[in-house]
Scaffold this active site. Sequence first.
Site, PDB file in Angstrom:
ATOM      1  N   TYR B 123     -14.384  -9.773  24.424  1.00 13.97           N
ATOM      2  CA  TYR B 123     -15.337 -10.849  24.124  1.00 13.97           C
ATOM      3  C   TYR B 123     -16.603 -10.673  24.958  1.00 13.97           C
ATOM      4  O   TYR B 123     -17.715 -10.920  24.484  1.00 13.97           O
ATOM      5  CB  TYR B 123     -14.715 -12.233  24.367  1.00 13.97           C
ATOM      6  CG  TYR B 123     -13.477 -12.474  23.540  1.00 13.97           C
ATOM      7  CD1 TYR B 123     -13.455 -12.134  22.191  1.00 13.97           C
ATOM      8  CD2 TYR B 123     -12.324 -12.992  24.099  1.00 13.97           C
ATOM      9  CE1 TYR B 123     -12.320 -12.304  21.428  1.00 13.97           C
ATOM     10  CE2 TYR B 123     -11.181 -13.174  23.345  1.00 13.97           C
ATOM     11  CZ  TYR B 123     -11.180 -12.824  22.010  1.00 13.97           C
ATOM     12  OH  TYR B 123     -10.049 -12.994  21.260  1.00 13.97           O
ATOM     13  N   ASP B 238      -2.644  -7.098  17.714  1.00 12.48           N
ATOM     14  CA  ASP B 238      -1.893  -7.442  18.929  1.00 12.48           C
ATOM     15  C   ASP B 238      -1.249  -8.814  18.804  1.00 12.48           C
ATOM     16  O   ASP B 238      -0.097  -9.013  19.172  1.00 12.48           O
ATOM     17  CB  ASP B 238      -2.831  -7.451  20.153  1.00 12.48           C
ATOM     18  CG  ASP B 238      -3.286  -6.054  20.551  1.00 12.48           C
ATOM     19  OD1 ASP B 238      -2.634  -5.080  20.142  1.00 12.48           O
ATOM     20  OD2 ASP B 238      -4.312  -5.941  21.260  1.00 12.48           O
TER      21      ASP B 238
END
Lengths: 88, 376
Positions: B123, B238
Amino acid sequence: MDAVRRIRVNDSLEFDYQQEFSLLDALEARAVPVLHSCRGGYCGCCKVRLSEGRVSWHQDSLVPLQDDEILCCCCTPLTAIAINVPEC
Amino acid sequence: MAYSTFNRNVYDHLRQPMFFGENVNVARYDQQKHPIFEKLIEKQLSFFWRPEEVDLTTDRKDFVNLPAHEQHIFLSNLKYQTLLDSVQGRSPNVAFLPVVSLPELETWLETWSFSETIHSRSYTHIIRNVVTDPSKVFDDILLNEEITKRAISVTAYYDDFIEVSSLYTLYGEGCHVVNGKEIDISLRELKKKLYLTLASVNVLEAIRFYVSFACSFAFAERALMEGNAKIIKFIARDEALHLSGTQQMLSLMASGSDDPEMVDVARECRDEVIEIFRQAAEQEKEWAQYLFKDGSMIGLNANILGQYVEYITNVRMRALGLEPLFSVHSNPLPWINSWLTSDNVQVAPQESEISSYLVGAIDSSVDSDDFDDFDL
């Protein structure tokens, strides 16, 4: 040559397994709507109930399964099979 | 009673429950009570990726050209994802490691949390690349009321469990006076809190994250912010693995194949688990209203995202053997599947980062047939 392996879905549709990579691919080839996502045995979306026959697993399931449940993306039919695919 | 980093008691580790048994001593994986966690670890390691592998230069240009309301959707979504992974990067370790009793599960928890830290780093990679002042984005996560509201709901069960569990680790069961306050610690109640915390983590990873993924992919469906979507695709892969981890823990507990007491705990918690799912779905729908408050984008609006919330909630509830709460049957965002499938896109490795490219994956199974065509 392998014997023909029939796949019966929800007692309403029947077709021959054509050596697709996985049961999920076989269902998709016949446009059978089946929920799926990861194709890697870990999201559990393509879980169906195997009511007759046996399957061969080409990858491990990483999600919890009951004894009669299989993941379509992880296996192929070993014999003629009957499966119950949930509505999606 | 205090946590020991190397428990010197001699015990059969195959007879320990997942949680609240002995502290783990030898990190051994030759015999495992629940080999599924080893499989999850191997899969997670084969998924290893780095955010810097994805180039974001076109995303910056795309972002500048987005209308203001779409910039708001993109950044708010990213802030929410940052919040979720900030929590997930530490909480499984802080909450569950002090009470875990199986080496394979201990390592899964650490592997799981580690992969969340990669998400957090990605991020930063995205924000650094698309905005000139990253601090404005990060600081707002603590100041924006809509986001802080989300923080309270995603952390409440974790924080409650951590508080009581750390008191249990220090003082054990029974009535204690701590800082002049009387507290009553019962292991049974703590197990209940553990089960509910796992359910709320499952909701976080299996519903809340997916709502945010839908927004990220909706931009890429219009060929915008594609680098971002590529990263989110890795993250989604994930998360699908992590949520199967929490589903495994919940199912093992409910089935009685782990700690027999957890069967009753799971039964007692059933209604509250359903309530956790219901509340999360409501909160996500409210969040969708906030995201699209200034306008919709092509292919996605608050209404459709709300339907997706209901759809994904049903799917996740079914996975845990619960009756679905909502009447929606089909996926209102069918295109999302192609983003969530990790292995069906075949491209040349030099053209794109391929999520199915396994680093260090070795098939060590050798059959005598494999030598049939072998001549000296």
